[in-house]
Design a protein around this motif. Structure first.
Motif, PDB file in Angstrom:
ATOM      1  N   UNK A   1       4.362  16.267 -11.745  1.00 50.65           N
ATOM      2  CA  UNK A   1       3.262  15.606 -12.458  1.00 50.65           C
ATOM      3  C   UNK A   1       2.950  14.247 -11.843  1.00 50.65           C
ATOM      4  N   UNK A   2       3.990  13.506 -11.466  1.00 48.20           N
ATOM      5  CA  UNK A   2       3.770  12.207 -10.808  1.00 48.20           C
ATOM      6  C   UNK A   2       2.996  12.389  -9.504  1.00 48.20           C
ATOM      7  N   UNK A   3       3.329  13.426  -8.742  1.00 50.96           N
ATOM      8  CA  UNK A   3       2.619  13.688  -7.484  1.00 50.96           C
ATOM      9  C   UNK A   3       1.153  14.037  -7.748  1.00 50.96           C
ATOM     10  N   UNK A   4       0.923  14.837  -8.762  1.00 54.30           N
ATOM     11  CA  UNK A   4      -0.449  15.223  -9.098  1.00 54.30           C
ATOM     12  C   UNK A   4      -1.233  13.997  -9.551  1.00 54.30           C
TER      13      UNK A   4
ATOM     14  N   UNK B   1     -10.218   8.277 -13.164  1.00 56.12           N
ATOM     15  CA  UNK B   1     -10.162   9.734 -13.308  1.00 56.12           C
ATOM     16  C   UNK B   1      -9.051  10.142 -14.280  1.00 56.12           C
ATOM     17  N   UNK B   2      -7.911   9.472 -14.197  1.00 56.27           N
ATOM     18  CA  UNK B   2      -6.812   9.782 -15.110  1.00 56.27           C
ATOM     19  C   UNK B   2      -7.189   9.464 -16.552  1.00 56.27           C
ATOM     20  N   UNK B   3      -7.966   8.421 -16.765  1.00 51.38           N
ATOM     21  CA  UNK B   3      -8.434   8.099 -18.114  1.00 51.38           C
ATOM     22  C   UNK B   3      -9.308   9.221 -18.664  1.00 51.38           C
ATOM     23  N   UNK B   4     -10.192   9.778 -17.823  1.00 46.61           N
ATOM     24  CA  UNK B   4     -11.047  10.892 -18.249  1.00 46.61           C
ATOM     25  C   UNK B   4     -10.184  12.116 -18.570  1.00 46.61           C
ATOM     26  N   UNK B   5      -9.213  12.396 -17.712  1.00 46.73           N
ATOM     27  CA  UNK B   5      -8.334  13.542 -17.945  1.00 46.73           C
ATOM     28  C   UNK B   5      -7.549  13.342 -19.236  1.00 46.73           C
ATOM     29  N   UNK B   6      -7.013  12.147 -19.442  1.00 52.43           N
ATOM     30  CA  UNK B   6      -6.240  11.865 -20.664  1.00 52.43           C
ATOM     31  C   UNK B   6      -7.124  12.006 -21.898  1.00 52.43           C
ATOM     32  N   UNK B   7      -8.349  11.514 -21.815  1.00 52.43           N
ATOM     33  CA  UNK B   7      -9.278  11.633 -22.946  1.00 52.43           C
ATOM     34  C   UNK B   7      -9.563  13.106 -23.238  1.00 52.43           C
ATOM     35  N   UNK B   8      -9.796  13.885 -22.209  1.00 51.62           N
ATOM     36  CA  UNK B   8     -10.042  15.313 -22.365  1.00 51.62           C
ATOM     37  C   UNK B   8      -8.850  15.989 -23.041  1.00 51.62           C
ATOM     38  N   UNK B   9      -7.642  15.693 -22.551  1.00 52.43           N
ATOM     39  CA  UNK B   9      -6.450  16.311 -23.128  1.00 52.43           C
ATOM     40  C   UNK B   9      -6.246  15.887 -24.578  1.00 52.43           C
ATOM     41  N   UNK B  10      -6.525  14.622 -24.881  1.00 52.53           N
ATOM     42  CA  UNK B  10      -6.440  14.157 -26.276  1.00 52.53           C
ATOM     43  C   UNK B  10      -7.411  14.935 -27.163  1.00 52.53           C
ATOM     44  N   UNK B  11      -8.623  15.128 -26.682  1.00 52.52           N
ATOM     45  CA  UNK B  11      -9.631  15.844 -27.465  1.00 52.52           C
ATOM     46  C   UNK B  11      -9.258  17.315 -27.640  1.00 52.52           C
ATOM     47  N   UNK B  12      -8.686  17.918 -26.610  1.00 57.95           N
ATOM     48  CA  UNK B  12      -8.233  19.309 -26.706  1.00 57.95           C
ATOM     49  C   UNK B  12      -7.095  19.410 -27.724  1.00 57.95           C
ATOM     50  N   UNK B  13      -6.194  18.444 -27.700  1.00 51.04           N
ATOM     51  CA  UNK B  13      -5.083  18.437 -28.654  1.00 51.04           C
ATOM     52  C   UNK B  13      -5.595  18.333 -30.088  1.00 51.04           C
ATOM     53  N   UNK B  14      -6.559  17.467 -30.325  1.00 48.49           N
ATOM     54  CA  UNK B  14      -7.146  17.323 -31.668  1.00 48.49           C
ATOM     55  C   UNK B  14      -7.856  18.619 -32.069  1.00 48.49           C
ATOM     56  N   UNK B  15      -8.582  19.216 -31.136  1.00 50.28           N
ATOM     57  CA  UNK B  15      -9.281  20.472 -31.428  1.00 50.28           C
ATOM     58  C   UNK B  15      -8.280  21.567 -31.809  1.00 50.28           C
ATOM     59  N   UNK B  16      -7.155  21.627 -31.097  1.00 44.24           N
ATOM     60  CA  UNK B  16      -6.136  22.633 -31.406  1.00 44.24           C
ATOM     61  C   UNK B  16      -5.531  22.373 -32.790  1.00 44.24           C
ATOM     62  N   UNK B  17      -5.262  21.112 -33.107  1.00 44.86           N
ATOM     63  CA  UNK B  17      -4.716  20.772 -34.425  1.00 44.86           C
ATOM     64  C   UNK B  17      -5.704  21.140 -35.525  1.00 44.86           C
ATOM     65  N   UNK B  18      -6.978  20.862 -35.297  1.00 50.90           N
ATOM     66  CA  UNK B  18      -8.004  21.208 -36.289  1.00 50.90           C
ATOM     67  C   UNK B  18      -8.131  22.716 -36.462  1.00 50.90           C
TER      68      UNK B  18
END
Length: 149
Positions: free
Chosen positions: A115-118, A126-143
């Motif tokens: 993961x560190x290499x990736x 770009x990492x901020x966008x990816x983190x935001x996307x993953x956060x939103x996916x996590x919330x969607x899954x919880x909902x």
């Protein structure tokens, strides 16, 4: 049509990711003799703990009786400890046993290094966008899970 196709690709990649992480977690769980549900709860205790059994049950979306069984197994195997709170003897907090938990962490070392290499291939923006996307996916899954209750 292209937008729907891209959405389908992302959904497919997320399913592939879920499957691969599930395989990794099962293999690690087998090495340390942790059931999947126990492994998930231990992760919550490590990341968010110490936690009360009630809070842990809520986070894991488990019935309190089920959580009691999970905690009994984790405590019996030395993964976690239930301790009374000094200021309120009725209150109990679950804490991880760091020595045993460290063994699990070491089994994730290969994944963490990858993961560190990736992450090193992407800019901070770009990492901020990816983190935001993953956060939103996590919330969607919880909902979605809440909708099924």
């Amino acid at each position: 049509m292209r937008e729907k196709s891209r959405h389908g690709i992302i959904k497919r990649r997320l399913r592939d990711l879920r499957n691969q992480l599930s395989v990794l977690n099962r293999q690690i769980g087998a090495r340390v003799d942790l059931k999947e549900i126990d492994h998930d709860c231990l992760d919550l205790i490590v990341r968010d703990g110490p936690l009360s059994p009630k809070t842990l049950a809520e986070k894991a979306k488990l019935h309190p009786a089920t959580m009691t069984g999970v905690l009994d197994r984790l405590e019996r195997a030395g993964w976690a400890t239930r301790r009374r709170v000094e200021t309120d003897r009725r209150a109990v907090l679950v804490t991880p046993e760091s020595e045993k938990v460290g063994r699990v962490g070491s089994l994730y070392a290969g994944m963490n290094a990858r993961l560190d290499q990736i992450c090193a291939m992407y800019s901070d923006a770009e990492l901020e966008v990816i983190a935001k996307f993953l956060d939103e996916v996590s919330v969607a899954a919880a909902n979605a899970a809440n909708d099924l209750q």
